[in-house]
Scaffold this active site. Structure first.
Site, PDB file in Angstrom:
ATOM      1  N   LYS A 109     -23.526 -19.831 -34.396  1.00  0.00           N
ATOM      2  CA  LYS A 109     -23.568 -20.992 -33.491  1.00  0.00           C
ATOM      3  C   LYS A 109     -24.502 -22.027 -34.083  1.00  0.00           C
ATOM      4  O   LYS A 109     -25.568 -21.664 -34.605  1.00  0.00           O
ATOM      5  CB  LYS A 109     -24.060 -20.576 -32.099  1.00  0.00           C
ATOM      6  CG  LYS A 109     -24.226 -21.770 -31.155  1.00  0.00           C
ATOM      7  CD  LYS A 109     -24.433 -21.354 -29.714  1.00  0.00           C
ATOM      8  CE  LYS A 109     -25.850 -20.995 -29.365  1.00  0.00           C
ATOM      9  NZ  LYS A 109     -26.831 -22.073 -29.596  1.00  0.00           N
ATOM     10  N   GLU A 173     -24.547 -26.915 -22.570  1.00  0.00           N
ATOM     11  CA  GLU A 173     -25.820 -26.543 -21.920  1.00  0.00           C
ATOM     12  C   GLU A 173     -26.364 -27.682 -21.051  1.00  0.00           C
ATOM     13  O   GLU A 173     -26.531 -28.821 -21.531  1.00  0.00           O
ATOM     14  CB  GLU A 173     -26.857 -26.150 -22.991  1.00  0.00           C
ATOM     15  CG  GLU A 173     -28.192 -25.731 -22.368  1.00  0.00           C
ATOM     16  CD  GLU A 173     -29.099 -24.922 -23.282  1.00  0.00           C
ATOM     17  OE1 GLU A 173     -28.700 -24.628 -24.433  1.00  0.00           O
ATOM     18  OE2 GLU A 173     -30.207 -24.584 -22.827  1.00  0.00           O
TER      19      GLU A 173
END
Ligand code: KIV
Length: 256
Positions: A109, A173
Protein backbone atom coordinates in the site's frame (compact mmCIF):
# COMPACT_ATOMS: atom_id res chain seq x y z
CA UNK A 1 -8.05 -16.74 -9.38
CA UNK A 2 -5.43 -14.51 -7.75
CA UNK A 3 -6.23 -12.51 -4.62
CA UNK A 4 -6.55 -9.21 -6.50
CA UNK A 5 -9.27 -10.65 -8.71
CA UNK A 6 -11.09 -12.08 -5.66
CA UNK A 7 -11.04 -8.65 -4.02
CA UNK A 8 -12.14 -6.89 -7.22
CA UNK A 9 -15.02 -9.32 -7.71
CA UNK A 10 -16.48 -8.43 -4.32
CA UNK A 11 -17.21 -4.86 -5.38
CA UNK A 12 -20.93 -4.17 -5.15
CA UNK A 13 -21.63 -7.75 -3.97
CA UNK A 14 -19.92 -8.49 -0.66
CA UNK A 15 -18.17 -6.21 1.80
CA UNK A 16 -14.38 -6.48 1.98
CA UNK A 17 -12.90 -6.90 5.43
CA UNK A 18 -9.37 -5.70 6.18
CA UNK A 19 -7.69 -5.42 9.58
CA UNK A 20 -4.16 -4.57 10.58
CA UNK A 21 -1.84 -7.02 12.29
CA UNK A 22 1.75 -6.61 13.38
CA UNK A 23 2.64 -9.94 14.97
CA UNK A 24 2.37 -13.71 14.62
CA UNK A 25 -0.37 -14.41 17.16
CA UNK A 26 -2.75 -11.71 15.97
CA UNK A 27 -2.21 -12.68 12.33
CA UNK A 28 -3.03 -16.29 13.23
CA UNK A 29 -6.34 -15.23 14.83
CA UNK A 30 -7.34 -13.06 11.85
CA UNK A 31 -6.39 -15.85 9.45
CA UNK A 32 -8.47 -18.39 11.38
CA UNK A 33 -11.53 -16.15 11.81
CA UNK A 34 -11.32 -15.17 8.15
CA UNK A 35 -10.71 -11.66 6.85
CA UNK A 36 -10.10 -10.72 3.22
CA UNK A 37 -6.84 -8.84 3.73
CA UNK A 38 -4.33 -8.27 6.50
CA UNK A 39 -2.55 -4.93 6.43
CA UNK A 40 0.82 -4.67 8.14
CA UNK A 41 0.17 -0.97 8.66
CA UNK A 42 2.75 1.66 9.47
CA UNK A 43 0.26 2.51 12.24
CA UNK A 44 2.58 0.17 14.14
CA UNK A 45 4.62 3.34 14.71
CA UNK A 46 1.91 4.44 17.12
CA UNK A 47 0.37 1.27 18.52
CA UNK A 48 3.50 -0.90 18.77
CA UNK A 49 6.39 1.55 18.96
CA UNK A 50 4.74 4.40 20.90
CA UNK A 51 5.45 7.29 18.53
CA UNK A 52 2.85 10.02 18.01
CA UNK A 53 2.65 9.39 14.25
CA UNK A 54 3.89 7.07 11.50
CA UNK A 55 6.80 9.23 10.39
CA UNK A 56 9.56 7.39 12.26
CA UNK A 57 8.73 3.95 10.88
CA UNK A 58 11.50 2.40 8.78
CA UNK A 59 11.71 -0.33 6.16
CA UNK A 60 13.47 -2.63 8.60
CA UNK A 61 10.64 -2.16 11.16
CA UNK A 62 8.10 -3.02 8.49
CA UNK A 63 9.98 -6.07 7.25
CA UNK A 64 10.41 -7.41 10.80
CA UNK A 65 6.65 -7.18 11.43
CA UNK A 66 5.70 -8.42 7.96
CA UNK A 67 7.76 -11.57 8.51
CA UNK A 68 6.07 -12.16 11.88
CA UNK A 69 2.61 -11.74 10.30
CA UNK A 70 3.41 -14.12 7.43
CA UNK A 71 4.31 -16.83 9.95
CA UNK A 72 0.81 -16.51 11.46
CA UNK A 73 -1.37 -15.99 8.36
CA UNK A 74 -1.26 -18.95 6.04
CA UNK A 75 -4.18 -18.19 3.74
CA UNK A 76 -4.95 -14.46 3.97
CA UNK A 77 -3.28 -12.05 1.53
CA UNK A 78 -0.92 -9.72 3.39
CA UNK A 79 -0.39 -6.11 2.34
CA UNK A 80 2.78 -4.31 3.42
CA UNK A 81 2.37 -0.60 4.09
CA UNK A 82 5.32 1.23 2.55
CA UNK A 83 6.69 3.66 5.15
CA UNK A 84 7.46 7.32 4.57
CA UNK A 85 10.41 8.14 2.29
CA UNK A 86 10.67 4.64 0.86
CA UNK A 87 8.82 5.37 -2.40
CA UNK A 88 9.88 8.85 -3.41
CA UNK A 89 11.03 7.65 -6.85
CA UNK A 90 9.92 4.68 -8.98
CA UNK A 91 13.28 2.99 -8.49
CA UNK A 92 13.31 3.46 -4.72
CA UNK A 93 9.73 2.16 -4.57
CA UNK A 94 10.63 -0.90 -6.61
CA UNK A 95 13.64 -1.81 -4.45
CA UNK A 96 11.61 -1.47 -1.25
CA UNK A 97 8.40 -3.11 -2.51
CA UNK A 98 10.46 -6.14 -3.54
CA UNK A 99 11.69 -6.40 0.07
CA UNK A 100 8.05 -6.67 1.22
CA UNK A 101 7.36 -9.38 -1.36
CA UNK A 102 10.52 -11.28 -0.34
CA UNK A 103 9.33 -11.03 3.28
CA UNK A 104 6.08 -12.79 2.30
CA UNK A 105 3.69 -9.92 1.56
CA UNK A 106 1.39 -10.27 -1.43
CA UNK A 107 1.18 -6.57 -2.25
CA UNK A 108 1.98 -3.10 -0.96
CA UNK A 109 0.00 0.00 0.00
CA UNK A 110 1.23 3.49 -0.74
CA UNK A 111 -0.25 6.82 0.34
CA UNK A 112 -1.36 9.46 -2.14
CA UNK A 113 -1.34 9.77 -5.90
CA UNK A 114 2.12 8.98 -7.27
CA UNK A 115 1.43 7.79 -10.84
CA UNK A 116 5.06 7.05 -11.81
CA UNK A 117 5.60 4.99 -8.66
CA UNK A 118 2.33 3.07 -9.00
CA UNK A 119 3.06 2.37 -12.66
CA UNK A 120 6.57 1.07 -11.93
CA UNK A 121 5.27 -1.28 -9.24
CA UNK A 122 2.39 -2.58 -11.36
CA UNK A 123 4.70 -3.03 -14.38
CA UNK A 124 6.93 -5.16 -12.13
CA UNK A 125 3.90 -7.31 -11.22
CA UNK A 126 3.59 -6.02 -7.65
CA UNK A 127 -0.05 -5.55 -6.57
CA UNK A 128 -0.69 -2.02 -5.27
CA UNK A 129 -3.35 -0.73 -2.89
CA UNK A 130 -3.94 3.02 -3.09
CA UNK A 131 -4.72 5.31 -0.16
CA UNK A 132 -6.48 8.69 -0.44
CA UNK A 133 -8.09 11.22 1.90
CA UNK A 134 -6.26 11.75 5.17
CA UNK A 135 -2.69 10.64 4.53
CA UNK A 136 -0.92 10.11 7.89
CA UNK A 137 2.59 10.23 6.39
CA UNK A 138 1.96 13.76 5.08
CA UNK A 139 -0.44 15.12 7.70
CA UNK A 140 0.55 17.57 10.42
CA UNK A 141 -2.77 17.03 12.15
CA UNK A 142 -5.12 14.08 11.86
CA UNK A 143 -8.48 15.52 10.80
CA UNK A 144 -11.24 14.85 8.30
CA UNK A 145 -10.22 15.75 4.74
CA UNK A 146 -12.43 16.75 1.83
CA UNK A 147 -14.94 18.95 3.61
CA UNK A 148 -13.86 21.91 1.48
CA UNK A 149 -14.87 21.60 -2.21
CA UNK A 150 -11.31 22.07 -3.53
CA UNK A 151 -9.89 19.41 -1.20
CA UNK A 152 -12.77 17.05 -2.07
CA UNK A 153 -12.13 17.53 -5.80
CA UNK A 154 -8.44 16.72 -5.35
CA UNK A 155 -9.18 13.54 -3.36
CA UNK A 156 -11.71 12.49 -6.01
CA UNK A 157 -9.19 13.13 -8.81
CA UNK A 158 -6.49 11.17 -6.94
CA UNK A 159 -8.81 8.19 -6.57
CA UNK A 160 -9.74 8.29 -10.27
CA UNK A 161 -6.07 8.40 -11.27
CA UNK A 162 -5.14 5.46 -9.01
CA UNK A 163 -8.06 3.52 -10.43
CA UNK A 164 -7.02 4.29 -14.00
CA UNK A 165 -3.50 3.05 -13.22
CA UNK A 166 -4.87 -0.29 -12.01
CA UNK A 167 -4.55 -0.49 -8.21
CA UNK A 168 -6.50 -3.48 -6.88
CA UNK A 169 -8.24 -1.45 -4.15
CA UNK A 170 -8.23 2.02 -2.63
CA UNK A 171 -8.22 2.86 1.08
CA UNK A 172 -10.22 6.02 1.78
CA UNK A 173 -9.31 7.53 5.14
CA UNK A 174 -11.29 10.10 7.14
CA UNK A 175 -13.49 11.81 4.57
CA UNK A 176 -17.21 12.70 4.70
CA UNK A 177 -19.34 9.71 3.66
CA UNK A 178 -20.81 11.60 0.69
CA UNK A 179 -17.36 11.97 -0.87
CA UNK A 180 -16.49 8.31 -0.18
CA UNK A 181 -19.80 7.31 -1.84
CA UNK A 182 -19.03 9.43 -4.90
CA UNK A 183 -15.55 7.88 -5.22
CA UNK A 184 -16.89 4.34 -4.65
CA UNK A 185 -19.45 4.82 -7.42
CA UNK A 186 -16.90 6.31 -9.81
CA UNK A 187 -14.05 3.80 -9.57
CA UNK A 188 -13.75 0.18 -10.75
CA UNK A 189 -11.45 -0.73 -7.85
CA UNK A 190 -13.12 -1.60 -4.54
CA UNK A 191 -12.83 1.11 -1.90
CA UNK A 192 -11.97 0.24 1.70
CA UNK A 193 -12.96 2.91 4.19
CA UNK A 194 -11.61 3.97 7.54
CA UNK A 195 -13.61 6.87 8.92
CA UNK A 196 -15.25 7.17 5.50
CA UNK A 197 -18.77 5.90 6.17
CA UNK A 198 -20.89 2.99 5.07
CA UNK A 199 -20.88 3.34 1.30
CA UNK A 200 -17.33 2.03 0.79
CA UNK A 201 -16.92 -1.48 -0.61
CA UNK A 202 -15.14 -2.57 2.57
CA UNK A 203 -13.87 -1.42 5.93
CA UNK A 204 -10.52 -1.44 7.69
CA UNK A 205 -9.61 -0.60 11.28
CA UNK A 206 -6.39 -0.65 13.23
CA UNK A 207 -6.72 -3.84 15.28
CA UNK A 208 -5.54 -2.25 18.54
CA UNK A 209 -8.23 0.45 18.21
CA UNK A 210 -11.13 -1.93 17.58
CA UNK A 211 -9.96 -4.13 20.45
CA UNK A 212 -9.79 -1.18 22.87
CA UNK A 213 -6.14 -1.51 23.82
CA UNK A 214 -5.73 2.23 24.56
CA UNK A 215 -8.85 3.64 26.20
CA UNK A 216 -7.56 7.21 25.90
CA UNK A 217 -7.69 6.96 22.07
CA UNK A 218 -11.20 7.14 20.63
CA UNK A 219 -11.72 8.99 17.35
CA UNK A 220 -15.39 9.17 16.24
CA UNK A 221 -15.05 6.46 13.58
CA UNK A 222 -13.54 3.80 15.85
CA UNK A 223 -16.01 1.28 17.25
CA UNK A 224 -14.57 -0.75 20.12
CA UNK A 225 -15.55 -4.38 19.69
CA UNK A 226 -13.79 -5.21 22.96
CA UNK A 227 -12.08 -3.39 25.80
CA UNK A 228 -8.95 -5.52 26.07
CA UNK A 229 -7.24 -2.81 28.09
CA UNK A 230 -9.60 -3.55 31.03
CA UNK A 231 -9.31 -7.32 30.57
CA UNK A 232 -5.50 -7.14 30.59
CA UNK A 233 -5.47 -4.80 33.61
CA UNK A 234 -7.71 -7.18 35.57
CA UNK A 235 -5.52 -10.17 34.71
CA UNK A 236 -2.29 -8.37 35.61
CA UNK A 237 -3.80 -7.10 38.90
CA UNK A 238 -4.85 -10.65 39.82
CA UNK A 239 -1.33 -11.94 39.06
CA UNK A 240 0.20 -9.19 41.22
CA UNK A 241 -2.16 -10.02 44.11
CA UNK A 242 -1.73 -13.78 43.89
CA UNK A 243 2.07 -13.72 43.66
CA UNK A 244 2.26 -11.20 46.52
CA UNK A 245 0.00 -13.38 48.67
CA UNK A 246 1.85 -16.61 47.81
CA UNK A 247 -1.31 -18.03 46.17
CA UNK A 248 0.40 -18.54 42.79
CA UNK A 249 2.01 -20.88 41.88
CA UNK A 250 -0.27 -23.43 43.53
CA UNK A 251 -0.11 -27.27 43.30
CA UNK A 252 -1.81 -27.34 39.89
CA UNK A 253 0.93 -25.17 38.34
CA UNK A 254 3.96 -26.76 39.99
CA UNK A 255 6.30 -29.58 38.80
CA UNK A 256 7.37 -32.30 41.25
O1 KIV B 1 -1.15 2.17 8.77
C1 KIV B 1 -2.32 1.77 8.79
O2 KIV B 1 -2.75 0.99 9.66
C2 KIV B 1 -3.20 2.25 7.74
C3 KIV B 1 -4.67 2.00 7.91
C4 KIV B 1 -5.20 2.96 8.89
C5 KIV B 1 -5.41 2.05 6.63
O3 KIV B 1 -2.77 2.84 6.80
Amino acid sequence: MDFQERIRQKKGKEKIIMLTAYDYQMAKILDQVGVDLILVGDSLGMVVQGYSDTKSVTMSDMIYHTKAVTRGAKKTPIIGDMPINTYNTPNEALVNAKKFIEAGAHGVKIEGNKPEVVKALLDAGIPVQGHVGMLPQMADVYRVRGKKPEEAKQIFRDALELDRLGVFSIVIECVPEGLAKKITEAVKAPTIGIGAGKYCDGQVLVINDMLGMDLSFKPKFVKRYAELNNIIRDAVSKFVKEVSAGVYPDEEHTYH
